[in-house]
Design an enzyme around this catalytic site. Structure first.
Site, short mmCIF file in Angstrom:
data_model
loop_
_atom_site.label_atom_id
_atom_site.label_comp_id
_atom_site.label_asym_id
_atom_site.label_seq_id
_atom_site.Cartn_x
_atom_site.Cartn_y
_atom_site.Cartn_z
N SER A 8 0.85 -1.20 0.00
CA SER A 8 0.00 0.00 0.00
C SER A 8 0.88 1.24 0.00
O SER A 8 1.58 1.53 0.98
CB SER A 8 -0.89 -0.02 1.24
OG SER A 8 -1.64 1.16 1.29
N HIS A 33 -0.54 -0.99 -4.61
CA HIS A 33 -1.90 -0.64 -4.18
C HIS A 33 -1.94 0.85 -3.88
O HIS A 33 -1.18 1.35 -3.05
CB HIS A 33 -2.25 -1.46 -2.94
CG HIS A 33 -3.63 -1.26 -2.44
ND1 HIS A 33 -4.71 -1.97 -2.93
CD2 HIS A 33 -4.14 -0.44 -1.48
CE1 HIS A 33 -5.81 -1.60 -2.28
NE2 HIS A 33 -5.49 -0.66 -1.41
N ASP A 35 -4.36 3.98 -2.73
CA ASP A 35 -5.64 4.41 -2.15
C ASP A 35 -5.95 5.84 -2.53
O ASP A 35 -5.14 6.74 -2.32
CB ASP A 35 -5.56 4.33 -0.62
CG ASP A 35 -5.46 2.91 -0.13
OD1 ASP A 35 -6.31 2.09 -0.52
OD2 ASP A 35 -4.53 2.60 0.64
N MET A 37 -8.84 8.71 -1.81
CA MET A 37 -9.97 9.01 -0.91
C MET A 37 -10.47 10.43 -1.18
O MET A 37 -9.73 11.26 -1.73
CB MET A 37 -9.52 8.92 0.55
CG MET A 37 -8.83 7.60 0.90
SD MET A 37 -8.39 7.53 2.64
CE MET A 37 -7.46 6.00 2.67
N HIS A 66 -7.45 1.66 -5.65
CA HIS A 66 -8.57 1.45 -4.72
C HIS A 66 -9.26 2.80 -4.50
O HIS A 66 -8.76 3.66 -3.78
CB HIS A 66 -8.00 0.89 -3.41
CG HIS A 66 -9.02 0.62 -2.37
ND1 HIS A 66 -8.70 0.29 -1.07
CD2 HIS A 66 -10.38 0.62 -2.41
CE1 HIS A 66 -9.80 0.11 -0.37
NE2 HIS A 66 -10.84 0.32 -1.16
N MET A 68 -11.80 5.05 -2.95
CA MET A 68 -12.73 5.24 -1.83
C MET A 68 -13.34 6.62 -1.98
O MET A 68 -13.10 7.52 -1.17
CB MET A 68 -11.98 5.08 -0.51
CG MET A 68 -11.64 3.64 -0.21
SD MET A 68 -10.37 3.47 1.06
CE MET A 68 -8.93 3.58 0.03
N MET A 138 -12.60 -5.67 2.56
CA MET A 138 -12.00 -4.78 3.55
C MET A 138 -12.03 -5.50 4.89
O MET A 138 -13.10 -5.87 5.37
CB MET A 138 -12.78 -3.47 3.66
CG MET A 138 -12.65 -2.50 2.50
SD MET A 138 -10.95 -1.98 2.09
CE MET A 138 -10.27 -1.46 3.66
N ASP A 177 -7.55 -6.25 2.44
CA ASP A 177 -6.96 -4.93 2.72
C ASP A 177 -7.30 -4.51 4.14
O ASP A 177 -8.48 -4.36 4.47
CB ASP A 177 -7.51 -3.91 1.69
CG ASP A 177 -6.85 -2.55 1.78
OD1 ASP A 177 -5.87 -2.40 2.55
OD2 ASP A 177 -7.31 -1.64 1.08
C1 DX5 Z 1 -6.72 1.47 3.09
C2 DX5 Z 1 -5.25 1.06 3.06
C3 DX5 Z 1 -4.87 0.55 4.39
C4 DX5 Z 1 -3.47 0.25 4.74
C5 DX5 Z 1 -3.25 -1.15 5.07
O1 DX5 Z 1 -7.44 1.00 2.06
O2 DX5 Z 1 -4.91 0.24 1.98
O3 DX5 Z 1 -5.72 -0.47 4.73
O4 DX5 Z 1 -2.52 0.89 4.08
O5 DX5 Z 1 -2.19 -1.32 5.89
P1 DX5 Z 1 -2.23 -1.62 7.45
O6 DX5 Z 1 -3.63 -1.88 7.87
O7 DX5 Z 1 -1.32 -2.82 7.60
O8 DX5 Z 1 -1.66 -0.41 8.09
ZN ZN Z 2 -6.73 0.13 0.03
#
Ligand code: DX5
Ligand code: ZN
Length: 222
Positions: A8, A33, A35, A37, A66, A68, A138, A177
């Site tokens: 991520s 990956h 994100d 938002m 991804h 959101m 999720m 995720d």
């Molecule tokens: C949100 C992100 C997070 C994150 C995952 O969609 O993708 O979920 O970076 O990493 P963790 O939960 O391990 O910090």
């Molecule tokens: Zn994500």
């Protein structure tokens, strides 16, 4: 199934993104990956469409976008640089016309993903199966890194795998995720997940280097 690693990028050092991408290349990760938002669908803002364009210029690792954001179809035009190996994933609740939005993603020539929040039942995918390449489960509520796994999501992954296989869609990937730690990744893999988003609890864990963490991750999900 051989698991794939999708670090991520929300967890990279934003002042050293290119350096970290080189490390992820060295670690031979499968996807990046990313994100996106909007501070509306989820209460946070992270990476942007401009960031995705910049990433595509410095690496050939496929991206896993991804989204959101509410009404994602209004933003698909920002993603025209993507190619057949890349994923674009939207959330079930983010648009009234899920089927149409998934069709628009397919027409962009990329792989199609649908994300389910922890409270979204797996049954909502039934009429969308022919349109999907991946379902993203999720395992925390979306929006923030560093949260704790919602334990009932392990059972959800297993039920989803059974549903997909029974309906003849065993080619559809299950991505997970949220708090995909080494320990949780093993359990998720056993339940049938095959794409693993690695964040602060695995790939970017401070206990070892990114390359070492990826090696360890690979062993667990192979
Ligand atoms: C949100 C992100 C997070 C994150 C995952 O969609 O993708 O979920 O970076 O990493 P963790 O939960 O391990 O910090
Ligand atoms: Zn994500």
């Amino acid at each position: 199934m051989e698991g794939k690693i999708a670090p991520s990028l929300m967890c990279v050092d934003l002042l050293n993104v290119e350096r970290d991408i080189k490390l992820l290349e060295e670690a031979k990760v499968d996807y990046l990956h990313i994100d996106v938002m909007d501070n509306h669908f989820v209460p946070n803002v992270t990476l942007s469409f401009d960031f995705i364009k910049s990433i595509k210029k410095v690496t050939d690792i496929p991206v896993d976008i991804h989204l959101m954001i509410d009404n994602p179809e209004e933003s698909f035009h920002y993603l025209e640089d993507l190619t057949a190996e890349d994923f674009v994933c939207i959330h079930y609740e983010s648009t009234t016309h899920t089927h149409r939005a998934l069709g628009m993603i397919k027409n962009m020539g990329v792989k199609v993903g649908l994300a389910l929040n922890p409270g979204t039942p797996i049954g909502v995918i039934e009429d969308l199966l022919p349109d999907l390449d991946m379902v993203l489960v999720m395992t925390v509520n979306p929006g923030f890194a560093g949260q704790k796994l919602i334990p009932s999501m392990l059972d959800k992954i297993g039920r989803l795998r059974v549903l997909l296989d029974e309906k003849g869609y065993d080619h559809i990937s299950i991505e997970v995720d949220g708090n995909v730690s080494f320990e949780h990744a093993k359990l998720m893999h056993e339940k049938g997940a095959d794409i693993f988003v690695g964040g602060s609890s695995s790939v970017f864990s401070k206990e070892a280097s990114v390359v070492e963490n990826c090696k360890k991750f690979r062993k667990i999900i192979s």
